[in-house]
Enzyme design. Structure first.
Site, PDB file in Angstrom:
ATOM      1  N   GLN A  80      79.221 111.690  10.735  1.00 35.17           N
ATOM      2  CA  GLN A  80      79.457 111.279   9.353  1.00 35.17           C
ATOM      3  C   GLN A  80      80.926 111.438   8.923  1.00 35.17           C
ATOM      4  O   GLN A  80      81.411 110.675   8.100  1.00 35.17           O
ATOM      5  CB  GLN A  80      78.534 112.141   8.474  1.00 35.17           C
ATOM      6  CG  GLN A  80      78.441 111.751   7.038  1.00 35.17           C
ATOM      7  CD  GLN A  80      78.485 112.977   6.148  1.00 35.17           C
ATOM      8  OE1 GLN A  80      79.472 113.689   6.121  1.00 35.17           O
ATOM      9  NE2 GLN A  80      77.409 113.207   5.434  1.00 35.17           N
ATOM     10  N   ARG A 133      83.414 122.592   6.576  1.00 37.60           N
ATOM     11  CA  ARG A 133      83.691 121.143   6.580  1.00 37.60           C
ATOM     12  C   ARG A 133      84.875 120.839   5.667  1.00 37.60           C
ATOM     13  O   ARG A 133      85.785 120.089   6.034  1.00 37.60           O
ATOM     14  CB  ARG A 133      82.440 120.407   6.114  1.00 37.60           C
ATOM     15  CG  ARG A 133      82.536 118.891   6.043  1.00 37.60           C
ATOM     16  CD  ARG A 133      81.180 118.355   5.568  1.00 37.60           C
ATOM     17  NE  ARG A 133      81.107 116.897   5.529  1.00 37.60           N
ATOM     18  CZ  ARG A 133      81.326 116.146   4.462  1.00 37.60           C
ATOM     19  NH1 ARG A 133      81.690 116.713   3.314  1.00 37.60           N
ATOM     20  NH2 ARG A 133      81.201 114.836   4.507  1.00 37.60           N
ATOM     21  N   HIS A 188      85.913 109.952   5.964  1.00 39.29           N
ATOM     22  CA  HIS A 188      85.035 108.914   6.539  1.00 39.29           C
ATOM     23  C   HIS A 188      85.844 107.805   7.209  1.00 39.29           C
ATOM     24  O   HIS A 188      85.545 106.624   7.073  1.00 39.29           O
ATOM     25  CB  HIS A 188      84.087 108.347   5.464  1.00 39.29           C
ATOM     26  CG  HIS A 188      83.216 109.395   4.862  1.00 39.29           C
ATOM     27  ND1 HIS A 188      82.213 110.028   5.557  1.00 39.29           N
ATOM     28  CD2 HIS A 188      83.223 109.983   3.630  1.00 39.29           C
ATOM     29  CE1 HIS A 188      81.646 110.939   4.786  1.00 39.29           C
ATOM     30  NE2 HIS A 188      82.245 110.932   3.626  1.00 39.29           N
ATOM     31  N   GLN A 248      81.222 114.722  -3.376  1.00 34.93           N
ATOM     32  CA  GLN A 248      82.450 115.194  -4.019  1.00 34.93           C
ATOM     33  C   GLN A 248      82.883 114.258  -5.144  1.00 34.93           C
ATOM     34  O   GLN A 248      82.710 113.046  -5.045  1.00 34.93           O
ATOM     35  CB  GLN A 248      83.557 115.269  -2.958  1.00 34.93           C
ATOM     36  CG  GLN A 248      84.616 116.291  -3.259  1.00 34.93           C
ATOM     37  CD  GLN A 248      85.420 116.639  -2.008  1.00 34.93           C
ATOM     38  OE1 GLN A 248      84.887 116.686  -0.922  1.00 34.93           O
ATOM     39  NE2 GLN A 248      86.691 116.876  -2.170  1.00 34.93           N
ATOM     40  N   SER A 255      77.657 111.695   1.361  1.00 32.35           N
ATOM     41  CA  SER A 255      78.699 112.476   2.038  1.00 32.35           C
ATOM     42  C   SER A 255      78.271 113.945   2.117  1.00 32.35           C
ATOM     43  O   SER A 255      77.258 114.256   2.752  1.00 32.35           O
ATOM     44  CB  SER A 255      80.047 112.283   1.333  1.00 32.35           C
ATOM     45  OG  SER A 255      81.094 112.805   2.123  1.00 32.35           O
ATOM     46  N   LEU A 256      78.968 114.874   1.447  1.00 36.86           N
ATOM     47  CA  LEU A 256      78.544 116.276   1.538  1.00 36.86           C
ATOM     48  C   LEU A 256      77.130 116.452   1.016  1.00 36.86           C
ATOM     49  O   LEU A 256      76.416 117.390   1.407  1.00 36.86           O
ATOM     50  CB  LEU A 256      79.525 117.187   0.788  1.00 36.86           C
ATOM     51  CG  LEU A 256      79.235 117.520  -0.673  1.00 36.86           C
ATOM     52  CD1 LEU A 256      78.399 118.783  -0.784  1.00 36.86           C
ATOM     53  CD2 LEU A 256      80.494 117.682  -1.455  1.00 36.86           C
TER      54      LEU A 256
END
Length: 318
Positions: free
Chosen positions: A256, A122, A207, A17, A97-98
């Site tokens: 995660q 998510r 996170h 992101q 991340s994503l």
């Protein structure tokens, strides 16, 4: 087959992101049928005109977490659909991340439409968790990670928490948590010699343990999704391990959400898996991961493919 031996092994890199912008992917769709097919399949899976939002905006709608996440994944998947077969055998993939979901698309663990549905879910869950317990994030520049972690520990109290959330480079760490604790941790980082502390525009403390309510719901979505064992190892954000089976992939994608993105260790591990001859290929919008990689593994060979021109140049050279 003699010529094929000269193709460097590939390590796919998939951004997270923050790389989104209005117009993303439009040039790919106009030039490459394979990209159009990916965007169409994802629009259908989401039952929403995501590609129109990517190409035309409005920006505030594109930057909403539940739209941004599938948009970036769709862009990465579209580039992969064009260049995947030309790039030579892959030895590993990693995503920030994503982007870890996009990495699993490259490894044929998840089909792109299935992955897009997961990251939309998510994004919705992260947004909701951020509304229920507002949190924030800040980037700390010019301070070793261990000093940032010490500042976070010092700033955290029982009701107010700050943690190191993204370990992006040896001297770049993003902190995450309750707003007042992140502010305190930022001040403590400055006292320790940080060059800058930059507040990030986010809708929650990603996170970090503040995302725990989202994790339980995401676990259910991951259990229901169709996963295959990865065709090659995917380096997991939460542990920096090379994941080789579907069950472990599901587990670590769930972990995660509340764990730090250990990007420095991920890149070091990926570089070991690839060996000296490997070529890192960043697929998706921007070139942030290529920049970070050069700070972690200075000798790494890396190229970023996001625009139609970049992709065309790569295809012509392949």
């Amino acid at each position: 087959m003699v010529g094929a031996q000269h193709v460097a092994p590939t390590i796919w890199l998939c951004p997270g992101q923050g790389a989104q912008k209005v117009g993303m992917g439009k040039d790919l769709a106009e030039r490459f049928p394979a990209a159009r097919d990916v965007f169409g399949a994802i629009d259908e899976a989401l039952d929403a005109p995501l590609s129109k939002l990517m190409f035309e905006g409005p920006e505030d709608e594109l930057t909403a977490t539940q739209n941004t996440q599938p948009a970036i994944l769709a862009h990465s998947a579209a580039v992969f659909a064009i260049v995947g077969e030309k790039a030579g055998a892959a030895v590993a993939a990693a995503g920030h991340s994503l982007g870890e979901y996009s990495a699993y698309v490259t490894a044929a663990t998840l089909a792109a439409p299935e992955a897009a549905k997961l990251v939309r879910r998510r994004g919705e869950l992260m947004q909701k968790a951020g509304e229920e317990r507002p949190g924030t994030m800040a980037a700390v520049l010019g301070l070793p990670t261990k000093d940032v972690e010490a500042a976070c520990a010092e700033a955290s109290q029982q009701a107010s928490l700050a943690v190191a959330a993204n370990i992006n480079a040896p001297d770049q760490t993003v902190i995450s948590g309750d707003p007042e604790a992140v502010t305190r941790a930022g001040e403590a980082c400055k006292k320790r010699g940080a060059k800058r502390v930059i507040a990030l525009k986010v809708s929650g403390a990603f996170h970090s343990p503040l995302m725990e309510p989202a994790r339980n719901h995401l676990q259910l979505a991951l259990e229901r999704a169709q996963f295959a064992d990865p065709a090659f190892p995917v380096v997991a954000n939460a542990t920096a391990e090379a994941v080789k089976d579907a069950g472990r992939a599901r587990r670590l994608l769930s972990d995660q959400l509340t764990a730090a993105v250990r990007w420095v260790e991920c890149m070091e591990h990926a570089a070991r898996l690839g060996g000296e001859s490997a070529r890192f290929i960043e697929i998706g919008p921007g070139g942030v991961l290529a920049g970070l990689l050069k700070r972690i593994v200075p000798e790494a060979n890396v190229v970023s493919l996001g625009t139609a021109d970049e992709v065309t140049k790569f295809m012509e050279a392949a």
